[in-house]
Design a protein around this motif. Sequence first.
Motif, PDB file in Angstrom:
ATOM      1  N   GLU B  77       0.807  -1.280   0.212  1.00 56.47           N
ATOM      2  CA  GLU B  77       0.012  -0.136   0.135  1.00 56.47           C
ATOM      3  C   GLU B  77       0.665   1.274  -0.049  1.00 56.47           C
ATOM      4  OE1 GLU B  77      -3.248   1.693  -0.979  1.00 56.47           O
ATOM      5  OE2 GLU B  77      -3.173  -0.714  -0.645  1.00 56.47           O
ATOM      6  N   GLN B  78       1.863   1.038   0.821  1.00 55.64           N
ATOM      7  CA  GLN B  78       2.894   2.294   0.784  1.00 55.64           C
ATOM      8  C   GLN B  78       3.363   2.608  -0.569  1.00 55.64           C
ATOM      9  OE1 GLN B  78       5.224   0.793   4.050  1.00 55.64           O
ATOM     10  NE2 GLN B  78       5.078   2.942   5.069  1.00 55.64           N
ATOM     11  N   VAL B  79       3.793   1.577  -1.493  1.00 54.51           N
ATOM     12  CA  VAL B  79       4.466   1.335  -2.740  1.00 54.51           C
ATOM     13  C   VAL B  79       3.388   2.077  -3.501  1.00 54.51           C
ATOM     14  CG1 VAL B  79       5.288   0.384  -4.617  1.00 54.51           C
ATOM     15  CG2 VAL B  79       6.172   0.029  -1.930  1.00 54.51           C
ATOM     16  N   HIS B  80       2.166   1.608  -3.555  1.00 53.52           N
ATOM     17  CA  HIS B  80       1.241   1.899  -4.288  1.00 53.52           C
ATOM     18  C   HIS B  80       1.053   3.541  -4.137  1.00 53.52           C
ATOM     19  CE1 HIS B  80      -3.139   3.038  -5.578  1.00 53.52           C
ATOM     20  NE2 HIS B  80      -2.898   2.182  -6.246  1.00 53.52           N
ATOM     21  N   ALA B  81       0.859   4.140  -3.191  1.00 54.03           N
ATOM     22  CA  ALA B  81       0.862   5.614  -2.737  1.00 54.03           C
ATOM     23  C   ALA B  81       1.910   6.292  -3.656  1.00 54.03           C
ATOM     24  CB  ALA B  81       0.973   5.755  -1.309  1.00 54.03           C
ATOM     25  N   LEU B  82       3.173   5.755  -3.688  1.00 55.77           N
ATOM     26  CA  LEU B  82       4.109   6.450  -4.293  1.00 55.77           C
ATOM     27  C   LEU B  82       3.850   6.338  -5.902  1.00 55.77           C
ATOM     28  CD1 LEU B  82       7.628   4.937  -3.015  1.00 55.77           C
ATOM     29  CD2 LEU B  82       6.652   7.301  -2.569  1.00 55.77           C
ATOM     30  N   LEU B 165       6.094   4.231 -12.887  1.00 55.21           N
ATOM     31  CA  LEU B 165       5.582   5.532 -12.392  1.00 55.21           C
ATOM     32  C   LEU B 165       5.966   5.673 -10.913  1.00 55.21           C
ATOM     33  CD1 LEU B 165       2.209   5.479 -14.052  1.00 55.21           C
ATOM     34  CD2 LEU B 165       3.848   7.252 -14.511  1.00 55.21           C
ATOM     35  N   PHE B 166       7.289   6.064 -10.393  1.00 55.39           N
ATOM     36  CA  PHE B 166       7.607   6.119  -9.156  1.00 55.39           C
ATOM     37  C   PHE B 166       8.868   7.100  -9.054  1.00 55.39           C
ATOM     38  CE2 PHE B 166       9.210   1.892 -10.498  1.00 55.39           C
ATOM     39  CZ  PHE B 166      10.560   2.285 -10.104  1.00 55.39           C
ATOM     40  N   ASP B 167       9.132   7.633  -7.842  1.00 54.43           N
ATOM     41  CA  ASP B 167      10.297   8.326  -7.422  1.00 54.43           C
ATOM     42  C   ASP B 167      11.235   7.120  -7.167  1.00 54.43           C
ATOM     43  OD1 ASP B 167      12.399   9.547  -6.212  1.00 54.43           O
ATOM     44  OD2 ASP B 167      11.069  10.846  -5.190  1.00 54.43           O
ATOM     45  N   PRO B 168      12.343   7.033  -7.850  1.00 53.46           N
ATOM     46  CA  PRO B 168      13.319   5.899  -7.356  1.00 53.46           C
ATOM     47  C   PRO B 168      13.829   6.109  -6.160  1.00 53.46           C
ATOM     48  CG  PRO B 168      14.094   7.335  -9.310  1.00 53.46           C
ATOM     49  CD  PRO B 168      12.747   7.554  -9.034  1.00 53.46           C
TER      50      PRO B 168
END
Lengths: 239, 239
Positions: B77-82, B165-168
Amino acid sequence: MSTAAASNAVAAADFSAAERSAVYRAIFERRDMRHFAGGTVAPDIMRRLLTAAHHAPSVGFMQPWRFVRLSDAAVREQVHALVEAERLQTARALGEREEAFMRLKVEGMRDAAEVWAVALADGRDAHVFGRRTLPQMDLASAACAIQNLWLAARAEGLGVGWVSLFDPLALARLLGMPDGAEPIALLCIGPVHAFYEEPMLQQERWAKRCALDDLLFENRWGTALQTPPPADGPEDPAP
Amino acid sequence: MSTAAASNAVAAADFSAAERSAVYRAIFERRDMRHFAGGTVAPDIMRRLLTAAHHAPSVGFMQPWRFVRLSDAAVREQVHALVEAERLQTARALGEREEAFMRLKVEGMRDAAEVWAVALADGRDAHVFGRRTLPQMDLASAACAIQNLWLAARAEGLGVGWVSLFDPLALARLLGMPDGAEPIALLCIGPVHAFYEEPMLQQERWAKRCALDDLLFENRWGTALQTPPPADGPEDPAP
């Protein structure tokens, strides 16, 4: 789409056990080849390989890949000279492994039936989808295209070697690439006397394949996978 | 190796026509999936997919890939939020295409049976072979590994979607990655109701597949291939 239609589509799309094995066979028997047997690649087969490459996934469906066939002997010789220059630079940079590196055959450009340069197209800045924070995803897409070509070639009985020993700016200049285009590979493609039984750099004791389990974590870097799948399944090949 | 031994090896290694077709089938029917059907992936199948990935080529046989399974619901869920945060940023960056982008389903993290982060390992600077002038070849290798996994999954009837689609940096921090490690993908993996008949972004009219011939040059950028291989061979699929 409706769930009923979707279920039908899944059923129709199942691979048979034989098809599945063939896919794994290509994956496990593909090799990064440096030894080629000359000869030619029939145009229709070359077309199939390129079509396979072109059906790779790409970020935002941008299809960044471009392919330059090096059929002119003089051009191929000039490109080979770039590779040879970088081979010597790399050897020097390797320090204590210089001699071991110099004993390796690291490219097959003179013996391969076909040599193709692969490049990222110019004008890629326009593509933001999936690349705002990871602009290098264009390279990732092009690498998937090369892997497709590689596996298709293996299924056709042809070897492929990805050579990255070159100065990209010099190669771009030599092949007249526009600003923003970027060469990423020289692919040697063609008949081989035999495929290496294991990766050539493992045969030559340059490096060994890591244990898969050492590369797998769960939820956090360094935390071993808590439910390690069974080792040595039927598809788990040696080495 | 001797030529005689080599010739035998070639003969033994030929793929049958059926095997060859199966490899092309996986290549042409693989899709970048965003719609998943929940469920699970059996551990032995997941192991086969990871083994396929691990048998990708890698520059200097460096095997830079690492895989982090996101099995904890809170982590996922945390990764999904990113991903969701980056989706909104990307939409804004797209300007006039913002609305069209927002209508797309760009990730399936909540519906996919498995989510795995793929990262480049730390300590990659030690690997010079094939990377002195092209350090980004580590990413190319890891992309080949993901493509192997993708094709194997297709043969297993499982969908895969590569989300970038994420901030690495944020993802690296969240998953406790060491300095120098670099996440490159969130892979959604699992059962699907159906595979898209053509790339989803083409179905949604976001982009169209380019004509292959427009991507092929001979000896010099911009010079059309002089001996274009025959179009629409038996392996040339629509669309």
